[in-house]
Design a protein around this motif. Structure first.
Motif, short mmCIF file in Angstrom:
data_model
loop_
_atom_site.label_atom_id
_atom_site.label_comp_id
_atom_site.label_asym_id
_atom_site.label_seq_id
_atom_site.Cartn_x
_atom_site.Cartn_y
_atom_site.Cartn_z
N GLU A 54 -3.41 -4.99 -48.77
CA GLU A 54 -3.04 -3.95 -47.81
C GLU A 54 -4.03 -3.82 -46.66
O GLU A 54 -3.82 -3.02 -45.75
CB GLU A 54 -2.95 -2.60 -48.53
N ASP A 58 -10.34 -4.19 -41.41
CA ASP A 58 -10.87 -3.87 -42.74
C ASP A 58 -11.57 -5.09 -43.34
O ASP A 58 -12.67 -4.99 -43.89
CB ASP A 58 -9.75 -3.43 -43.69
N THR A 108 -6.22 -4.45 -43.30
CA THR A 108 -6.01 -4.99 -41.95
C THR A 108 -7.11 -6.01 -41.66
O THR A 108 -8.08 -6.13 -42.42
CB THR A 108 -6.08 -3.87 -40.90
#
Length: 145
Positions: free
Chosen positions: A100, A105, A102
């Motif tokens: 999940e 991240d 990005t």
């Protein structure tokens, strides 16, 4: 293999271990399987990779912070043991599943991982230097009259 080389090898190899499935695959010879808290699934979820040695069949290392733990017992909870020894491991503090995340991240997490690695390498090098200083000092003292 000395500590420096071992850590460098693990750092490079563990880049692939962001994946739970990849971590889980390393536990094919894990000694704890049933009726315990430290099953391969729980170990992999807590970020560990199985890194057995000839003398220590239950060595597990966090792919992220490189914290190595051994001496596991069936009642040991991998998350609790990891948090107890490395409470600030960024992997443990992640709020998202890796899938999940990005790109931002991932880049932030990769930066944190590199910083942890460099700090550990500096610590290993400083300990090695300190040991050499102590050895040299003792040799010089023996030569003194």
């Amino acid at each position: 293999m000395d500590n420096f080389q071992l850590m460098l090898t693990r750092f490079k190899a563990f880049e692939q271990m962001y994946s739970y499935e990849k971590r889980l695959q390393t536990f094919s010879d894990w000694p704890f399987r049933e009726d315990c808290l430290c099953t391969p699934e729980q170990m992999a979820k807590a970020g560990f990779v199985h890194c057995p040695s000839e003398n220590e069949p239950d060595v597990a290392c966090c792919f992220f912070c490189l914290r190595e733990l051994e001496g596991w017992e069936p009642q040991d909870d991998p998350w609790a043991e990891h948090i107890k020894r490395t409470p600030n491991c960024p992997f443990l503090l992640m709020k998202k599943d890796y899938g999940e995340m990005t790109l931002v991240d991932h880049l932030h997490l990769s930066s944190e991982r590199l910083n942890l690695f460099l700090a550990k390498m500096m610590h290993v090098r400083m300990a090695h230097f300190s040991d050499n200083v102590d050895t040299t000092k003792k040799s010089v003292q023996k030569m003194s009259f």
